[in-house]
Write a protein that holds these residues in place. Structure first.
Motif, mmCIF file in Angstrom:
data_model
loop_
_atom_site.group_PDB
_atom_site.id
_atom_site.type_symbol
_atom_site.label_atom_id
_atom_site.label_comp_id
_atom_site.label_asym_id
_atom_site.label_seq_id
_atom_site.Cartn_x
_atom_site.Cartn_y
_atom_site.Cartn_z
ATOM 1 N N ALA A 108 31.619 53.636 31.523
ATOM 2 C CA ALA A 108 32.422 54.420 30.584
ATOM 3 C C ALA A 108 32.839 55.753 31.199
ATOM 4 O O ALA A 108 33.994 56.186 31.059
ATOM 5 C CB ALA A 108 31.642 54.651 29.296
ATOM 6 N N LYS A 109 31.910 56.400 31.873
ATOM 7 C CA LYS A 109 32.219 57.692 32.496
ATOM 8 C C LYS A 109 33.235 57.546 33.631
ATOM 9 O O LYS A 109 34.023 58.455 33.898
ATOM 10 C CB LYS A 109 30.932 58.327 33.014
ATOM 11 N N LEU A 110 33.218 56.395 34.296
ATOM 12 C CA LEU A 110 34.190 56.140 35.365
ATOM 13 C C LEU A 110 35.497 55.580 34.837
ATOM 14 O O LEU A 110 36.465 55.423 35.589
ATOM 15 C CB LEU A 110 33.594 55.157 36.386
ATOM 16 N N ASP A 111 35.507 55.233 33.536
ATOM 17 C CA ASP A 111 36.681 54.634 32.892
ATOM 18 C C ASP A 111 37.071 53.317 33.556
ATOM 19 O O ASP A 111 38.236 53.062 33.839
ATOM 20 C CB ASP A 111 37.868 55.600 32.903
ATOM 21 N N VAL A 112 36.060 52.480 33.787
ATOM 22 C CA VAL A 112 36.291 51.151 34.341
ATOM 23 C C VAL A 112 35.603 50.125 33.449
ATOM 24 O O VAL A 112 34.737 50.460 32.639
ATOM 25 C CB VAL A 112 35.761 51.026 35.787
ATOM 26 N N ALA A 113 35.974 48.872 33.621
ATOM 27 C CA ALA A 113 35.358 47.789 32.854
ATOM 28 C C ALA A 113 34.046 47.381 33.515
ATOM 29 O O ALA A 113 33.966 47.256 34.733
ATOM 30 C CB ALA A 113 36.299 46.594 32.778
ATOM 31 N N GLN A 114 33.018 47.192 32.714
ATOM 32 C CA GLN A 114 31.759 46.655 33.231
ATOM 33 C C GLN A 114 31.838 45.136 33.276
ATOM 34 O O GLN A 114 32.348 44.511 32.346
ATOM 35 C CB GLN A 114 30.592 47.077 32.357
#
Length: 315
Positions: free
Chosen positions: A108-114
């Motif tokens: 979330a902090k990196l703004d990417v999908a897990q």
């Protein structure tokens, strides 16, 4: 760019499954021609770093040692990871309670999908993961510049341990974020193998009827086999055993050499957690129970008679 694997540990030694996680991260490193770095974030965890440095495939161990990292709080661990995240193409964690707590915050902090519960790596950007309780395998391709993965350790072989050690580098930990506080931990002490790492698992279900029957019937069998004890969700919900015995989609995923399912009907939720076992033996009085659809060997009959007979036959 390199691969970063975040170690799960208790500040003394690595947790079970980390050798399997190293295998996944090493494969990513080989596919991309990059190095694998392993981050040990904890307190007074030098012994963990020393252990990690001897795993084949690990090029460097990063040791972040600080009081605020002692209890694995997601806010503090993730902030430490985020300080160095830009240097890595993949950030990998085990799909355990620890990994599932930390990975979403990093993503979330990196703004990417897990990408969760990875069971196969096809290339540096493409992965397989189970969906619909394991009945469908999804192929996921990610275009994110940094990929955050949780991996199912039971789907991969363990990495080797070697005598040669990788270098250990000190990493400054992020300050305490003050967003959460560690209150306490209740641990279950077992005199038998850990469920997720055991080669043999004996699991009981609703058919056992009570906690007393679970203990009376299954413990002697597990003792004879040197097995870990597990349970279906129905048995846990009925109070037969604690939550950490649960095998299934909302419990633990196991892949032992031998899995004995006693009094377990075989609901989809349970099958998702154990159907990768090498050999499955089911004991159930219902010949139409779904568990027999995945079992290699099945015994139809009264478990209160069959289990004691089986125990008596074992050396």
């Amino acid at each position: 760019m390199t691969i970063l694997l975040i170690a799960e540990h208790d500040n003394h030694k690595l947790k079970g499954g980390m050798l399997n996680a190293v295998s996944v991260a090493s494969k990513l490193a080989n596919l991309t021609g990059q190095e694998l770095h392993l981050l040990v974030a904890g307190h007074q965890a030098q012994s963990v770093a020393n252990e990690a440095a001897q795993i084949a495939g690990v090029a460097k161990v990063l040791l972040a040692d600080a009081v605020q990292l002692a209890n694995g709080l997601a806010e503090n661990i993730s902030t430490t990871v985020l300080k160095i995240a830009a240097s890595y193409s993949h950030i990998v964690l085990l799909a355990s309670a620890y990994g599932k707590n930390i990975a979403p915050r990093i993503a979330a902090k990196l703004d990417v999908a897990q990408i969760s519960e990875v069971i196969a790596v096809l290339d540096a950007d493409t992965f397989e993961r189970p969906i619909y309780a394991g009945n469908v395998i999804a192929t996921v391709h990610s275009n994110d510049s940094i990929k955050v993965l949780t991996v199912r350790g039971t789907a991969f072989d363990a990495a080797a341990v070697q005598s040669q050690s990788a270098p250990i580098e000190t990493l400054e930990a992020a300050s305490d974020q003050g967003l959460s506080q560690f209150i306490g931990r209740e641990l279950t002490e077992l005199d038998r193998p850990e469920l997720t790492a055991a080669k043999v698992v004996v699991a009981g279900g609703r058919g056992l009827g009570s906690a007393e029957n679970y203990t009376k019937l299954l413990e002697p069998l597990a003792n004879k086999l040197g097995a870990a004890l597990g349970a279906s969700r129905a048995a846990v919900d009925a109070g037969f055993v604690p939550n950490d015995y649960q095998v299934g989609q909302t419990g633990k995923v196991v892949a032992p050499q031998l899995y004995l399912a006693v009094g377990i009907s075989g609901a989809i939720q349970h099958l998702a957690g154990m159907k990768d076992a090498k050999v499955i033996v089911a004991i159930n009085q219902d010949p139409d129970a779904p568990i027999f659809g995945v079992a290699d060997y099945g015994l139809v009959g009264d478990l209160f008679e069959l289990v004691p007979e089986l125990v008596a036959e074992l050396p």
